[in-house]
Design a protein around this motif. Structure first.
Motif, short mmCIF file in Angstrom:
data_model
loop_
_atom_site.label_atom_id
_atom_site.label_comp_id
_atom_site.label_asym_id
_atom_site.label_seq_id
_atom_site.Cartn_x
_atom_site.Cartn_y
_atom_site.Cartn_z
N GLU A 197 8.50 -3.78 6.26
CA GLU A 197 8.89 -2.53 6.92
C GLU A 197 10.36 -2.19 6.68
O GLU A 197 10.74 -1.02 6.63
CB GLU A 197 8.59 -2.59 8.42
CG GLU A 197 9.41 -3.58 9.23
CD GLU A 197 8.82 -4.99 9.25
OE1 GLU A 197 8.04 -5.32 8.35
OE2 GLU A 197 9.17 -5.76 10.17
N GLU A 198 11.20 -3.21 6.49
CA GLU A 198 12.61 -2.97 6.22
C GLU A 198 12.79 -2.35 4.83
O GLU A 198 13.52 -1.38 4.64
CB GLU A 198 13.41 -4.27 6.30
CG GLU A 198 13.48 -4.87 7.69
CD GLU A 198 14.40 -4.05 8.59
OE1 GLU A 198 15.44 -3.59 8.10
OE2 GLU A 198 14.04 -3.86 9.77
N ASP A 243 10.47 -0.81 3.11
CA ASP A 243 9.82 0.49 3.10
C ASP A 243 10.72 1.56 3.72
O ASP A 243 10.77 2.70 3.25
CB ASP A 243 8.49 0.44 3.87
CG ASP A 243 7.41 -0.34 3.10
OD1 ASP A 243 7.71 -0.79 1.98
OD2 ASP A 243 6.30 -0.49 3.63
N TYR A 244 11.45 1.17 4.76
CA TYR A 244 12.38 2.11 5.38
C TYR A 244 13.50 2.50 4.42
O TYR A 244 13.81 3.68 4.25
CB TYR A 244 12.95 1.52 6.68
CG TYR A 244 14.18 2.23 7.16
CD1 TYR A 244 14.12 3.58 7.57
CD2 TYR A 244 15.41 1.59 7.19
CE1 TYR A 244 15.27 4.25 7.98
CE2 TYR A 244 16.56 2.25 7.62
CZ TYR A 244 16.48 3.59 8.01
OH TYR A 244 17.60 4.25 8.41
N GLN A 294 12.13 4.59 1.91
CA GLN A 294 11.43 5.71 2.53
C GLN A 294 10.03 5.92 1.94
O GLN A 294 9.64 7.04 1.60
CB GLN A 294 12.28 6.99 2.36
CG GLN A 294 13.62 6.94 3.10
CD GLN A 294 13.50 7.34 4.57
OE1 GLN A 294 13.08 8.43 4.89
NE2 GLN A 294 13.87 6.42 5.46
N TYR A 307 8.32 3.45 9.73
CA TYR A 307 7.81 2.44 8.81
C TYR A 307 7.39 1.16 9.53
O TYR A 307 7.03 0.17 8.91
CB TYR A 307 8.85 2.14 7.73
CG TYR A 307 9.19 3.39 6.98
CD1 TYR A 307 8.39 3.83 5.92
CD2 TYR A 307 10.28 4.18 7.36
CE1 TYR A 307 8.68 5.01 5.26
CE2 TYR A 307 10.57 5.37 6.70
CZ TYR A 307 9.76 5.78 5.65
OH TYR A 307 10.03 6.95 5.00
N PRO A 360 5.32 -1.60 11.39
CA PRO A 360 3.92 -1.97 11.26
C PRO A 360 3.14 -1.61 12.53
O PRO A 360 3.73 -1.54 13.61
CB PRO A 360 3.95 -3.49 11.06
CG PRO A 360 5.33 -3.93 11.35
CD PRO A 360 6.22 -2.75 11.43
#
Lengths: 384, 483
Positions: A220-221, A223-224, A227, B12, B14
């Protein structure tokens, strides 16, 4: 020397071609006539006569009339041009764009401006439009480049969005420039398609490296930062697929406020999971594009992240991984990290600041991006 | 350019909930627990964190959650690349099993000029040539060496004192190199010697053929000489002279030394370590006694594994101080465990493998032509237990030896993942099986771990080392440099 790689100011002195064209520059007027048709003759002195048969003529000084077709007077931003350079001439707009510069170590082809990531610190923000002509030009330029060229970079946007056309480009490079190293900057996602990774491996390019950014050990990091949901999984799988096909892969990590916190854990993750990578580069922020837009949120003074940087570098180094620090001045780095620092900034955007003039280590130091005048570390101070 | 729109972190994140990946857990010390997985990752955590984690209610914002996720103890629906990475790591660690036998030990003679109290191989007097290996047996053994598919072959010339049968040492090295002209392996030789017979001839032979030397050094002169008696005395002096000559003629890295801990060593660990530093070594292996050979009868009962652990811990802290002072010195047993924790390939140390390294990690060709699955198996045989004798060079083929029940049975029994108590132990990925030890002490290859000094030693060392890694930043920095 700072160079404006694409600059207007070209003045036609005769009838011109209507469409833009790509050609190599020569400064040898006496070339056999049979060899002239694809070359642009660059004349530095006062042009007294025009040896016939060249594709065109570039003049540094105004010439007497009666110039042959496609004769141009260069502008102030074009002084860097020299023998062996490959340029794109746009007669209508009056621009000269250097596709390849013979005396530079950092020649890079921008193959597309499209990208499926949208990184918060992107130095080259993507544009979503059909820009296939970029590759058309590059395909024309490659056969014109000297086989002695040391390295060529391929960048975007996301070059892998070209798909099969990227593979063909690599084949072209292998055929025309077998001794030239090729460095592709990709986000790696498209290589999660094992067939595509295999196709790149099957090119069997003798000196190919794909540089792929990874910004966290946590999906998630990453992906952030880029973006794009799901990008982490695709990028990691892409890396694995490329390595399975024996393609060399370099990992690139840009240090800023959104990535710095997990940098040591990131390094541990890489050392444990991706030990087989060929190189890891930990990079300082270049203050252009989105990085400039978001600078207040992204900026962290390098002086303030030396501890985690040191921990990360030592973790990677202990795992036997080739590790480099890019885009940092020696005076802001922990002294134990100096041996990892590289002069990484391309010559055409590399500067030093006033205080550097007295520094005795200036020659070893990578200096600054031209863009970094915006924010500068409080740790900058010359070695006496 | 249109104004770019960026989404916040939360976009983003999860989706809620996570699932567990395969793991083991247990108590680390009075303060903390540890979870480990099959690829050697670990996380130290508090009891309430462990319970919350296992009950799938651990808060994803906590640092322990992130560590567990990063190290592949849990996964969320949004990302499944953990499986790819786990598979890759597991395969890397297991590759060694397929590489097959790398270490080949030749017992060229049982004769020895020392009469050490802890000798594991039942020495014979110097003139009894009946205990020498024959050239015929050496040649047959060499044929077996090259049957192993391993790219890296190490031939260890052992005894007794192998230099008492130097002509056979020369024959083996020369013939192995000749055979290797066809086989083209990465071939290495090491002579395990007390160096008392180190002549110019031996040195020039080692130089010519790139042979390494390994010797015994138990510590300061009085300690060393006390437990390594030789006719005329002076074992320590001869060993030290030998070390210097080897370094002069062959180079600094060509000789290593091993120590054995006896009851008399227990109170003197600092002195022993200092002796290694004084002699310029950068590695020391704090070795406990093995329950074989003479040692089993005379010494082992005189100190327990707890005594050795105490010796080890004091030694390790002295070694860490030496490193902090700027002299690089690594403790080799600790290093093996650290490699199992931090190196993607783990450690190749034969005595800590799963399945056990018997036969598939090492083979021993004894002076009399018998073939054993490990050096300790040969020692056990000298005590009358032939369990690990695979066969004989005159009677059995490579296939017969390597598929003998004497090898297949212990291999099948010593896969840690299937061994009682080991299967649930959090230290499993850092451990290995020692069937010979358990056969010697408990009568079967597996043994009951609750009564196993091997298990006590492993757990004791691992708890101590992981404790240091997790609570002492300076020690961690030094330890990680050893990997």
């Amino acid at each position: 020397m700072l160079v404006k790689l694409s600059a207007r100011g070209l003045r036609a002195l005769s009838e011109t071609s209507r469409a833009p064209f790509v050609a190599r520059i020569t400064e040898t007027p006496a070339l056999p006539e049979a060899a002239r048709s694809k070359l642009l003759l660059l004349l530095s002195g006062e042009a007294s006569d025009f040896p016939p048969g060249f594709r065109g003529y570039l003049l540094r000084q105004a010439a007497r009339p009666l110039a042959p077709k496609d004769t141009y007077l260069l502008g102030a931003d074009h002084t860097y041009l020299r023998d062996g350079d490959v340029v794109r001439i746009d007669p209508v707009r009056g621009t000269v764009s250097a596709l390849y510069r013979a005396n530079s170590r950092s020649n890079t082809f921008l193959v597309t401006e499209r990208c499926d990531n949208f990184c918060v610190m992107c130095s080259q923000p993507p544009k979503d439009h059909d820009d296939g002509w970029l590759v058309d030009d590059i395909e024309r330029a490659i056969p014109l480049i000297s086989p002695d060229a040391t390295e060529i970079g391929i960048t975007g946007g996301e070059p892998a969005l070209l798909g099969e056309r990227l593979v063909r480009l690599l084949v072209l490079l292998r055929e025309h420039l077998p001794r030239t190293g090729v460095h592709v900057l990709s986000n790696g996602r498209r290589f999660s398609d094992a067939g595509f990774a295999r196709a790149v491996g099957d090119v069997r390019h003798p000196d190919l490296m794909i540089g792929i950014p990874l910004y966290s050990d946590l999906a998630e990091e990453h992906d952030y930062v880029v973006q794009a949901k799901g990008a982490f999984d695709e990028t990691v799988r892409g890396i694995l697929n490329l390595k399975r096909r024996r393609v060399r892969v370099e990992l690139r990590f840009v240090i800023h406020r959104e990535t710095v916190e997990r940098m040591p854990e990131f390094a541990r993750f890489v050392a444990k999971n991706l030990t087989f990578l060929d190189h890891v580069a930990l990079m300082g922020l270049e203050h252009v594009g989105f990085a400039r837009t978001n600078l207040e949120a992204l900026w962290i003074d390098p002086v303030d992240y030396q501890r985690p940087l040191r921990e990360a570098v030592l973790t990677l180094d202990r795992a036997g991984m080739a590790t480099s620090i890019y885009n940092h001045q020696l005076c802001v780095l922990d002294p134990t990290l100096h041996r990892f620092a590289r002069k990484s900034i391309s010559d055409w955007k590399n500067v030093y600041v006033e205080v550097c003039q007295t520094c005795r280590r200036k020659e070893e130091c990578g200096g600054f991006f031209t863009s970094s005048a915006v924010k500068r570390s409080r740790g900058i101070s010359p070695y006496g | 350019m249109a104004r770019a729109v960026f989404h916040p972190r939360s976009a983003y994140a999860p989706s809620a909930g996570y699932r567990l990946l395969p793991l083991r857990f247990g108590r680390l010390d009075e303060h903390a627990y540890i979870v480990t997985n099959d690829v050697g990752e670990y996380v130290r955590l508090a009891r309430d964190e462990l319970v919350a984690f296992l009950e799938r209610r651990l808060d994803s914002d906590t640092s322990v959650y992130k560590a567990l996720k990063s190290r592949h103890f849990l996964y969320e629906n949004d990302s499944s690349v953990a499986f790819d990475l786990l598979a890759l790591k597991y395969r890397s660690r297991a590759e060694r099993v397929a590489a097959f036998t790398g270490l080949h030990i030749f017992v060229v003679t049982l004769r020895c000029d020392h009469s050490c109290q802890y000798c594991q191989v039942s020495r014979q007097s110097e003139d009894s040539t009946a205990f020498d290996m024959t050239v015929e047996h050496a040649d047959k053994a060499l044929d077996l060496v090259f049957r192993s598919p391993n790219e890296h072959i190490k031939i260890e010339l052992q005894g007794g004192e192998p230099l008492l049968n130097f002509p056979l040492v020369c024959h083996i090295v020369e013939r192995a190199r000749k055979l290797n002209e066809d086989h083209r392996r990465d071939l290495q030789f090491v002579i395990t010697s007390n160096l008392s017979r180190l002549s110019d001839d031996v040195l020039s032979f080692c130089k010519e053929h790139g042979v390494y030397l390994s010797t015994s050094l138990d510590g300061p002169a009085d300690l060393h000489d006390g437990q390594r008696p030789t006719r005329g005395g002076g074992s320590h002096r001869k060993t030290v002279e030998g070390i210097h000559r080897v370094r002069e003629v062959l180079g600094l890295d060509r000789i290593s030394a091993l120590m054995t801990t006896t009851p008399r060593s227990l109170s003197r660990v600092d002195e022993i370590i200092d002796e290694y530093v004084r002699l310029g070594f950068h590695g020391i292996f704090l070795r406990s006694l093995s329950p074989y050979g003479f040692a089993a009868r005379s010494l082992v009962k005189r100190y327990g594994v707890e005594d050795w652990l105490d010796f080890y811990k004091r030694g390790l802290s002295h070694i860490l101080r030496i490193n902090a002072g700027g002299y690089f010195l690594r403790e080799e047993f600790t290093t093996i465990l650290l490699q199992k924790m931090f190196s993607p390939l783990g450690s190749g140390y034969v005595d800590l493998q799963s399945p056990a390294g018997v036969g598939i990690g090492a083979l021993v060709y004894n002076y009399d032509g018998a073939v054993y699955a490990s050096d300790e198996g040969r020692m056990l045989a000298e005590m009358g237990d032939q369990t690990f004798r695979l066969g004989h060079l005159d009677e059995h083929s490579y296939e017969e030896l390597l598929t003998s029940e004497a090898l297949l049975a212990p291999l099948g029994e010593t896969i840690l993942e299937g061994m009682p108590m080991c299967a649930d132990c959090p230290f499993l990925p850092y451990c290995g099986a020692d069937p010979v030890f358990h056969r010697a002490t408990q009568g079967d290859a597996v043994g009951h771990k609750a009564f196993s000094a091997f298990c006590t030693k492993q757990m004791g060392v691992l708890r101590h080392v992981i404790g240091l890694l997790e609570t002492d930043a300076e020690a961690r920095d030094i330890l990680l440099r050893w990997v």
